[in-house]
Design a protein around this motif. Structure first.
Motif, PDB file in Angstrom:
ATOM      1  N   SER A  21       0.836  -1.208   0.000  1.00 53.38           N
ATOM      2  CA  SER A  21       0.000   0.000   0.000  1.00 53.38           C
ATOM      3  C   SER A  21       0.873   1.262   0.000  1.00 53.38           C
ATOM      4  O   SER A  21       0.596   2.225  -0.723  1.00 53.38           O
ATOM      5  N   ARG A  25       1.538   4.246  -3.098  1.00 60.03           N
ATOM      6  CA  ARG A  25       1.282   5.667  -2.821  1.00 60.03           C
ATOM      7  C   ARG A  25       2.538   6.504  -2.993  1.00 60.03           C
ATOM      8  O   ARG A  25       2.477   7.645  -3.465  1.00 60.03           O
ATOM      9  N   SER A 165     -13.343   1.072   2.858  1.00 58.69           N
ATOM     10  CA  SER A 165     -12.354   0.743   1.828  1.00 58.69           C
ATOM     11  C   SER A 165     -11.376   1.883   1.678  1.00 58.69           C
ATOM     12  O   SER A 165     -11.754   3.017   1.360  1.00 58.69           O
ATOM     13  N   ASP A 313      -6.799  -8.516   4.354  1.00 57.23           N
ATOM     14  CA  ASP A 313      -5.968  -9.320   3.442  1.00 57.23           C
ATOM     15  C   ASP A 313      -5.347 -10.530   4.146  1.00 57.23           C
ATOM     16  O   ASP A 313      -4.793 -11.412   3.487  1.00 57.23           O
ATOM     17  N   LYS A 340     -12.218  -9.572  -3.823  1.00 57.43           N
ATOM     18  CA  LYS A 340     -10.758  -9.421  -3.927  1.00 57.43           C
ATOM     19  C   LYS A 340     -10.282 -10.131  -5.198  1.00 57.43           C
ATOM     20  O   LYS A 340     -11.086 -10.375  -6.091  1.00 57.43           O
TER      21      LYS A 340
HETATM   22  O1  LIG Z   1      -5.603   0.921  -0.221  1.00 60.60           O
HETATM   23  C1  LIG Z   1      -4.912  -0.109  -0.259  1.00 60.60           C
HETATM   24  O2  LIG Z   1      -3.664  -0.078  -0.441  1.00 60.60           O
HETATM   25  C2  LIG Z   1      -5.575  -1.417  -0.079  1.00 60.60           C
HETATM   26  C3  LIG Z   1      -6.836  -1.460   0.459  1.00 60.60           C
HETATM   27  C4  LIG Z   1      -7.592  -2.706   0.707  1.00 60.60           C
HETATM   28  O3  LIG Z   1      -8.618  -2.812  -0.266  1.00 60.60           O
HETATM   29  P1  LIG Z   1     -10.058  -2.082  -0.119  1.00 60.60           P
HETATM   30  O4  LIG Z   1      -9.875  -0.623  -0.167  1.00 60.60           O
HETATM   31  O5  LIG Z   1     -10.850  -2.585  -1.289  1.00 60.60           O
HETATM   32  O6  LIG Z   1     -10.623  -2.552   1.187  1.00 60.60           O
HETATM   33  C5  LIG Z   1      -6.709  -3.934   0.626  1.00 60.60           C
HETATM   34  O7  LIG Z   1      -7.483  -5.107   0.534  1.00 60.60           O
HETATM   35  C6  LIG Z   1      -5.736  -3.870  -0.526  1.00 60.60           C
HETATM   36  O8  LIG Z   1      -4.875  -4.996  -0.500  1.00 60.60           O
HETATM   37  C7  LIG Z   1      -4.861  -2.642  -0.444  1.00 60.60           C
END
Ligand SMILES: O=C(O)C1=C[C@@H](OP(=O)(O)O)[C@@H](O)[C@H](O)C1
Ligand SMILES: C=C(OP(=O)(O)O)C(=O)O
Length: 427
Positions: A21, A25, A165, A313, A340
């Motif tokens: 994540s 970013r 989310s 996850d 997912k």
């Molecule tokens: O913002 C992110 O980096 C993520 C958000 C999550 O998804 P959701 O926003 O769909 O919950 C997660 O499952 C994904 O692996 C990474």
């Protein structure tokens, strides 16, 4: 095929690859910032490489060598209209966060990905971006890829998200950074807050009030150095390995322990697992620690509510741990698992049953019976990295040999998984 044998013991000191994540970013914000952004500890997994390739196609110079990346940002409006469609590969984070960014750009772009991405819901992001004034379309009225986006002038909105989310929240906040007035997102439960933290690190003002987060339009980002900690979602597989192989212990250094991500730590402790956080520190607004994990007999628990977004996850590998716990484990409120890379309720149940695991899928989660002796089996990752890795961990506990087919999916988030596992396994 990835082959895993029953392990006698897991031991050692390791580091896991960078947080997925945060890596996404860092590249995106670096590209939109003014000046240079250097990233160390970047995750060179397929998903984050897709993000790099999309921004290169919009004219951003990005150097990448292993976990070191340099992004030559040109400011928010320094992106160019790409010559071709942008391919996000398997990455939901890439397509959803980029939708928010593209909604602000004065050009047309088409975003598409692989077969899995084509099945994942996009209206959750496209809907609010349309409300802000973006012109976006896709199959089934914007529910599915390819997404065609013609960005432009946007109006700030106060959005009440029906789902917790981070991808939805981030897409709207990123669009909000160039919208008129204030844009806010309120979520039902707190989702990971890396966007909020990293925007602040890039000089943006972000206001949080409980479950609502707001940004004002017209802010600019300034390039900087980012150090990415190890991914707790990757560390989770190693934590689980320790918990399913008696006599094991492991030190996992430099792991991100942002409270919006540490559900796995809370759950392992609640199940009776021994896990200590050492050397706690803060790097680029993100908490980091070393994790000392020691095998202990686990017991089943219930996991639901606010906890779910903090470990979404990790549920496939939590299910694996639960097969070895005393009593049953019940997971509720996790319907997000169905959208997912695969329907992870169905794939966890079907693949674990091949080992003799007893998992009952439910509408919003699953029930896992503990104290189940697993037998080595041939498993299919179904193209889902987390399913492939979770089943490899089950293989450490199962008698004989386990084979994982379609194991290349693991490279999406954890390059070097097989070698790292081999280095800590005693057979
Ligand atoms: O913002 C992110 O980096 C993520 C958000 C999550 O998804 P959701 O926003 O769909 O919950 C997660 O499952 C994904 O692996 C990474
Ligand atoms: C769901 C995941 O990622 P994404 O949504 O970015 O594809 C994941 O990594 O488990």
């Amino acid at each position: 095929m990835l082959r895993v044998r029953q392990a006698k013991k897991i031991a050692g000191t390791v580091r896991v690859p960078g947080d997925k994540s945060i890596s996404h970013r860092a590249v995106m914000f670096g590209a939109l910032a003014e000046g240079v952004t250097t990233i160390e500890g970047f995750l060179p997994g397929a998903d984050c490489l897709s993000t790099i390739s999309c921004f290169r196609r919009m004219g951003i110079e990005i150097e990448q060598q292993g976990d070191k990346v340099t992004v030559y940002g040109k400011g928010w409006y320094g992106l160019q209209e790409p010559e071709q469609h942008l391919d996000v590969g398997n990455s939901g984070t890439t397509i959803r966060l980029m939708s928010g960014i593209m909604a602000t750009q004065p050009f047309h772009v088409v975003l598409e990905g692989d077969e899995s991405i084509a099945k994942r819901p996009m209206r959750r992001v496209i809907g609010p971006l349309r409300q802000m004034g973006a012109k976006i379309d896709g199959r089934k009225d914007g529910e599915f890829t390819p997404l065609s986006i013609r960005g432009g002038k946007l109006e700030g909105i106060a959005y009440q998200s029906p789902v917790a989310s981070a991808q939805v929240k981030s897409a709207i906040l990123l669009a909000g950074l160039q919208a008129n007035g204030v844009t806010s997102v309120t979520e039902p439960h707190l989702s990971r807050d890396h966007t909020e933290r990293m925007l602040q690190a890039f000089g943006v003002s972000v206001v949080r009030d409980g479950l609502t987060v707001s940004v004002e339009g017209g802010q600019k980002l300034t390039g900087r150095a980012i150090s990415v900690p190890g991914d707790i979602s990757s560390a989770a597989f190693l934590i689980a390995a320790v918990m399913v192989v008696p006599g094991s212990s492991l030190l996992i250094e430099n792991v991100g322990v942002n409270p919006s991500r540490t559900g796995i730590i809370d759950v392992v402790k609640a199940m009776g697992g021994r896990l200590e956080l050492l050397n706690e520190r803060v790097v680029n607004e993100e908490p980091v620690a070393d994790l000392l994990v020691t095998h202990s007999q686990l017991h089943g628990i219930e996991i639901a509510g606010d906890m779910i977004p903090r470990l979404i996850d990790e549920i496939p590998v939590i299910a694996v741990m639960a097969t070895q716990a005393k009593g049953k484990t019940v997971i509720r409120d996790a319907e997000e698992l169905k959208v997912k890379e695969t329907d992870r309720i169905a794939t966890v149940a079907s693949q674990l049953s091949k080992f003799g695991g007893r998992v009952t899928p439910t509408e919003d989660g699953m029930i896992i019976e503990g104290e189940t002796a697993l037998t080595g089996a041939v498993i299919d990752s179904m193209g889902d990295h987390r399913i492939g890795m979770a089943m490899a961990i089950a293989g450490l506990s199962a008698t004989g040999e386990t084979g994982i087919e379609n194991e290349e999916a693991i490279n999406v988030s954890f390059p070097g998984f097989e070698e790292l596992l081999a280095s800590i396994c005693q057979q």
